[in-house]
Write a protein that holds these residues in place. Structure first.
Motif, PDB file in Angstrom:
ATOM      1  N   LEU A  48      63.190  51.152  46.260  1.00 34.45           N
ATOM      2  CA  LEU A  48      63.519  49.895  46.924  1.00 34.45           C
ATOM      3  C   LEU A  48      62.329  49.379  47.725  1.00 34.45           C
ATOM      4  O   LEU A  48      62.060  48.171  47.758  1.00 34.45           O
ATOM      5  N   TYR A  49      61.611  50.302  48.375  1.00 35.15           N
ATOM      6  CA  TYR A  49      60.399  49.885  49.094  1.00 35.15           C
ATOM      7  C   TYR A  49      59.373  49.321  48.124  1.00 35.15           C
ATOM      8  O   TYR A  49      58.793  48.258  48.364  1.00 35.15           O
ATOM      9  N   GLN A  50      59.139  50.038  47.024  1.00 32.69           N
ATOM     10  CA  GLN A  50      58.149  49.578  46.056  1.00 32.69           C
ATOM     11  C   GLN A  50      58.555  48.254  45.421  1.00 32.69           C
ATOM     12  O   GLN A  50      57.710  47.397  45.140  1.00 32.69           O
ATOM     13  N   SER A  51      59.849  48.082  45.186  1.00 29.00           N
ATOM     14  CA  SER A  51      60.321  46.816  44.626  1.00 29.00           C
ATOM     15  C   SER A  51      60.018  45.661  45.573  1.00 29.00           C
ATOM     16  O   SER A  51      59.482  44.620  45.169  1.00 29.00           O
ATOM     17  N   ALA A  52      60.345  45.857  46.861  1.00 28.69           N
ATOM     18  CA  ALA A  52      60.045  44.817  47.854  1.00 28.69           C
ATOM     19  C   ALA A  52      58.546  44.591  47.960  1.00 28.69           C
ATOM     20  O   ALA A  52      58.070  43.442  48.042  1.00 28.69           O
ATOM     21  N   TYR A  53      57.789  45.660  47.927  1.00 26.95           N
ATOM     22  CA  TYR A  53      56.326  45.616  48.057  1.00 26.95           C
ATOM     23  C   TYR A  53      55.704  44.782  46.928  1.00 26.95           C
ATOM     24  O   TYR A  53      54.874  43.898  47.162  1.00 26.95           O
ATOM     25  N   TYR A  54      56.136  45.038  45.696  1.00 27.62           N
ATOM     26  CA  TYR A  54      55.540  44.322  44.572  1.00 27.62           C
ATOM     27  C   TYR A  54      56.132  42.924  44.372  1.00 27.62           C
ATOM     28  O   TYR A  54      55.473  42.058  43.798  1.00 27.62           O
ATOM     29  N   ILE A  55      57.331  42.702  44.851  1.00 23.25           N
ATOM     30  CA  ILE A  55      57.815  41.330  44.918  1.00 23.25           C
ATOM     31  C   ILE A  55      56.914  40.536  45.865  1.00 23.25           C
ATOM     32  O   ILE A  55      56.534  39.395  45.592  1.00 23.25           O
ATOM     33  N   GLY A  56      56.555  41.170  46.975  1.00 19.38           N
ATOM     34  CA  GLY A  56      55.606  40.539  47.901  1.00 19.38           C
ATOM     35  C   GLY A  56      54.288  40.236  47.233  1.00 19.38           C
ATOM     36  O   GLY A  56      53.689  39.178  47.461  1.00 19.38           O
ATOM     37  N   SER A  57      53.813  41.141  46.381  1.00 20.32           N
ATOM     38  CA  SER A  57      52.560  40.903  45.666  1.00 20.32           C
ATOM     39  C   SER A  57      52.681  39.713  44.722  1.00 20.32           C
ATOM     40  O   SER A  57      51.789  38.860  44.653  1.00 20.32           O
ATOM     41  N   SER A  58      53.796  39.656  43.985  1.00 18.15           N
ATOM     42  CA  SER A  58      53.993  38.536  43.058  1.00 18.15           C
ATOM     43  C   SER A  58      54.090  37.214  43.802  1.00 18.15           C
ATOM     44  O   SER A  58      53.489  36.210  43.400  1.00 18.15           O
ATOM     45  N   VAL A  59      54.835  37.217  44.896  1.00 17.54           N
ATOM     46  CA  VAL A  59      54.964  35.993  45.694  1.00 17.54           C
ATOM     47  C   VAL A  59      53.611  35.616  46.289  1.00 17.54           C
ATOM     48  O   VAL A  59      53.205  34.439  46.251  1.00 17.54           O
ATOM     49  N   GLY A  60      52.902  36.602  46.830  1.00 17.97           N
ATOM     50  CA  GLY A  60      51.612  36.319  47.451  1.00 17.97           C
ATOM     51  C   GLY A  60      50.607  35.764  46.464  1.00 17.97           C
ATOM     52  O   GLY A  60      49.903  34.791  46.761  1.00 17.97           O
ATOM     53  N   SER A  61      50.525  36.369  45.260  1.00 21.34           N
ATOM     54  CA  SER A  61      49.539  35.910  44.284  1.00 21.34           C
ATOM     55  C   SER A  61      49.860  34.510  43.790  1.00 21.34           C
ATOM     56  O   SER A  61      48.970  33.665  43.637  1.00 21.34           O
ATOM     57  N   THR A  62      51.147  34.222  43.577  1.00 25.68           N
ATOM     58  CA  THR A  62      51.534  32.897  43.073  1.00 25.68           C
ATOM     59  C   THR A  62      51.446  31.836  44.159  1.00 25.68           C
ATOM     60  O   THR A  62      50.826  30.785  43.972  1.00 25.68           O
ATOM     61  N   VAL A  63      52.072  32.098  45.311  1.00 22.81           N
ATOM     62  CA  VAL A  63      52.076  31.116  46.397  1.00 22.81           C
ATOM     63  C   VAL A  63      50.673  30.959  46.976  1.00 22.81           C
ATOM     64  O   VAL A  63      50.251  29.841  47.315  1.00 22.81           O
ATOM     65  N   GLY A  64      49.929  32.070  47.065  1.00 19.74           N
ATOM     66  CA  GLY A  64      48.565  31.979  47.561  1.00 19.74           C
ATOM     67  C   GLY A  64      47.691  31.117  46.680  1.00 19.74           C
ATOM     68  O   GLY A  64      46.881  30.317  47.171  1.00 19.74           O
ATOM     69  N   ALA A  65      47.858  31.239  45.345  1.00 15.77           N
ATOM     70  CA  ALA A  65      47.084  30.415  44.413  1.00 15.77           C
ATOM     71  C   ALA A  65      47.505  28.948  44.510  1.00 15.77           C
ATOM     72  O   ALA A  65      46.662  28.041  44.464  1.00 15.77           O
ATOM     73  N   MET A  66      48.801  28.690  44.652  1.00 18.04           N
ATOM     74  CA  MET A  66      49.282  27.312  44.793  1.00 18.04           C
ATOM     75  C   MET A  66      48.759  26.699  46.090  1.00 18.04           C
ATOM     76  O   MET A  66      48.359  25.529  46.116  1.00 18.04           O
ATOM     77  N   ALA A  67      48.779  27.499  47.169  1.00 12.99           N
ATOM     78  CA  ALA A  67      48.281  26.994  48.449  1.00 12.99           C
ATOM     79  C   ALA A  67      46.789  26.701  48.374  1.00 12.99           C
ATOM     80  O   ALA A  67      46.307  25.715  48.946  1.00 12.99           O
ATOM     81  N   PHE A  68      46.050  27.533  47.651  1.00 10.03           N
ATOM     82  CA  PHE A  68      44.622  27.297  47.480  1.00 10.03           C
ATOM     83  C   PHE A  68      44.373  26.025  46.680  1.00 10.03           C
ATOM     84  O   PHE A  68      43.473  25.237  46.999  1.00 10.03           O
ATOM     85  N   HIS A  69      45.178  25.807  45.653  1.00  6.33           N
ATOM     86  CA  HIS A  69      45.021  24.616  44.822  1.00  6.33           C
ATOM     87  C   HIS A  69      45.281  23.339  45.633  1.00  6.33           C
ATOM     88  O   HIS A  69      44.599  22.323  45.444  1.00  6.33           O
ATOM     89  N   SER A  70      46.244  23.409  46.541  1.00  3.23           N
ATOM     90  CA  SER A  70      46.611  22.203  47.288  1.00  3.23           C
ATOM     91  C   SER A  70      45.871  22.060  48.616  1.00  3.23           C
ATOM     92  O   SER A  70      45.617  20.936  49.060  1.00  3.23           O
ATOM     93  N   GLY A  71      45.513  23.182  49.250  1.00  8.06           N
ATOM     94  CA  GLY A  71      44.903  23.087  50.578  1.00  8.06           C
ATOM     95  C   GLY A  71      43.648  23.892  50.772  1.00  8.06           C
ATOM     96  O   GLY A  71      43.174  24.038  51.908  1.00  8.06           O
ATOM     97  N   GLY A  72      43.096  24.440  49.697  1.00 16.02           N
ATOM     98  CA  GLY A  72      41.886  25.240  49.828  1.00 16.02           C
ATOM     99  C   GLY A  72      42.167  26.594  50.458  1.00 16.02           C
ATOM    100  O   GLY A  72      43.318  27.026  50.589  1.00 16.02           O
ATOM    101  N   TRP A  73      41.105  27.277  50.863  1.00 17.65           N
ATOM    102  CA  TRP A  73      41.247  28.608  51.429  1.00 17.65           C
ATOM    103  C   TRP A  73      42.107  28.610  52.684  1.00 17.65           C
ATOM    104  O   TRP A  73      42.840  29.566  52.955  1.00 17.65           O
ATOM    105  N   GLY A  74      42.057  27.523  53.443  1.00 17.64           N
ATOM    106  CA  GLY A  74      42.892  27.431  54.635  1.00 17.64           C
ATOM    107  C   GLY A  74      44.372  27.522  54.307  1.00 17.64           C
ATOM    108  O   GLY A  74      45.158  28.090  55.068  1.00 17.64           O
ATOM    109  N   GLY A  75      44.784  26.983  53.164  1.00 19.55           N
ATOM    110  CA  GLY A  75      46.175  27.091  52.744  1.00 19.55           C
ATOM    111  C   GLY A  75      46.572  28.533  52.470  1.00 19.55           C
ATOM    112  O   GLY A  75      47.655  28.989  52.864  1.00 19.55           O
ATOM    113  N   THR A  76      45.694  29.280  51.794  1.00 19.76           N
ATOM    114  CA  THR A  76      45.966  30.687  51.518  1.00 19.76           C
ATOM    115  C   THR A  76      46.042  31.491  52.810  1.00 19.76           C
ATOM    116  O   THR A  76      46.910  32.356  52.972  1.00 19.76           O
TER     117      THR A  76
END
Length: 427
Positions: A369-397
């Motif tokens: 359960l910890y690992q599941s939450a941990y890697y869900i965080g990774s998936s969310v971070g990689s996707t949302v971080g990339a979207m934030a970078f696309h829209s707001g640059g490094w400051g968005g990430t």
């Protein structure tokens, strides 16, 4: 730690047919630092950690090249990372159930065998869709490693050595993530991203073989049941524990920061004002060595500051690194990455070892359960971080990362207040 010190019971409710470390005199036969088998076990799981992170994040440093080769944007290319971590998150709980029935070493061996086989197919993916699909299968296969490894350690290592032992496994993760990215960076600069992921696959094959040869046979494993009712009951007990819920959320939030930063950093450093070549960008991941040190030293940190104190320090270090990385010159950006990496790996080692200590029953499911939450965080971070970078640059990430750190601190404050109430009630 006692229940009063954690703010929650240290025992998860009893569930039948779930493996437990033995009690009584036989517990004396568990491995200790310097004792028989401990060094082989540590090296085996270190290599398993290397293979896991090297395979799991093999495309992360190559995203700019994948974008250029396949004609896709950063957000689309980031799915080659998110699919792998998402597959792991979805399958880690079922794989942990298999490890309860068939044994930790058996499941870890099979998982590595499938993952390295898929890793040798990834370089031949003809399209982004095929690449994402293969990466999802690879992540699902790797799901048998993290939860089974921590459960193996909880059963086979003495409690006093558990944080250090898990820290070494996490240190293997950091070395795998670092070496995979550094090697792929330089190989890709000369021969392209496909050759780079092929090299990672071959390295993982070597790690998998050495792991199977070195890992001592388990002595304290007791086979459990695969009945769905038993698994559901175990999961319900874990999710009903407030401390475990907080630890799961902390792991997810730390990994949201880390996944976002390291998915996007390649794009930032290859673009203006830095304009670094791919090989140099790959070498930036040498800062993972800092994570190796901070993860392996997590036990000493908890001994000095307590678990919550260590989490506050890890969160503060990560936040400081995020803010420093906003600078427009290379040196402070690199220093920021050092702090982010140190804070993340320390926080992850502290939280994951606390899960293994808290759950005295169904440890594989608790870790899953910890690992599941941990890697869900990774998936969310990689996707949302990339979207934030696309829209707001490094400051968005960075903004996404800071929100996650605020979440870590807030959850730790809740745990501190729960501990105070428990001490008052016990007085």
């Amino acid at each position: 730690m006692t229940p009063a010190s954690t703010g929650a019971s240290t025992t998860v409710g009893a569930v039948p047919s779930v493996s437990l470390p033995p009690s009584g005199p036989s517990s004396d036969s568990r491995m200790t630092p310097g004792g028989p088998g401990y060094r082989r076990m540590s090296l085996a799981l270190f290599l398993a950690g290397v293979a896991t992170f090297a395979l799991l994040y093999s495309t992360q440093a190559l995203l700019p090249l994948i974008s250029a080769d396949l004609g896709v944007a950063a957000g689309e290319a980031s799915w080659t990372v998110a699919a792998a971590t998402g597959g792991l998150a979805l399958f880690v709980l079922p794989m942990s159930a298999l490890s309860e029935r068939f044994g930790r070493r058996t499941v870890m061996t099979a998982s590595l065998a499938v993952a390295v086989t898929v890793g040798l197919l990834v370089p031949f993916a003809p399209s982004l869709g095929a690449l994402v699909a293969l990466r999802a299968v690879q992540g699902a296969a790797l799901a048998g490693l993290p939860a089974s490894a921590t459960a193996y350690l909880a059963e086979e290592v003495t409690p006093r050595a558990l944080v250090t032992a898990i820290g070494l496994f996490v240190a293997g993760n950091s070395v795998g993530g670092m070496s995979g990215r550094v090697i792929t960076g330089w190989v890709a600069q000369e021969w392209g991203w496909r050759a780079a992921v092929a090299v990672v696959g071959l390295i993982a094959v070597g790690c998998a073989v050495a792991f199977r040869v070195l890992l001592p046979a388990p002595r304290h494993f007791r086979a459990g049941s695969l009945r769905p009712r038993v698994l559901v009951g175990t999961v319900r007990e874990h999710l009903g524990n407030p401390l475990l819920r907080r630890l799961y959320a902390i792991g997810a939030l730390f990994m949201t920061v880390f996944g976002g930063v390291y998915t996007v950093i390649g794009y930032r450093l290859t673009e203006a004002p830095f304009g670094l070549p791919q090989g140099v960008v790959g070498s930036i991941f040498l800062v993972y060595l800092v994570g190796t040190v901070s993860a392996s030293g997590a036990g000493r940190l908890v001994g000095r500051l307590g678990r919550r104190g260590a989490l506050y320090l890890a969160g503060g270090t990560t936040a400081a690194g995020l803010l420093l990385s906003l600078a427009g010159s290379l040196v402070p950006v690199l220093l920021g990455l050092v702090l982010i990496t140190a804070g993340f790996f320390a926080g992850h080692a502290v939280a994951s070892s606390a899960v293994s200590k808290t759950a005295t029953r169904g440890r594989a499911q608790a870790s899953a359960l910890y690992q599941s939450a941990y890697y869900i965080g990774s998936s969310v971070g990689s996707t949302v971080g990339a979207m934030a970078f696309h829209s707001g640059g490094w400051g968005g990430t960075v903004g996404v990362g800071l929100l996650a750190v605020v979440g870590v601190v807030g959850i730790t404050v809740v745990g501190s207040r729960a501990a105070v109430r428990a001490r008052v009630a016990a007085a």
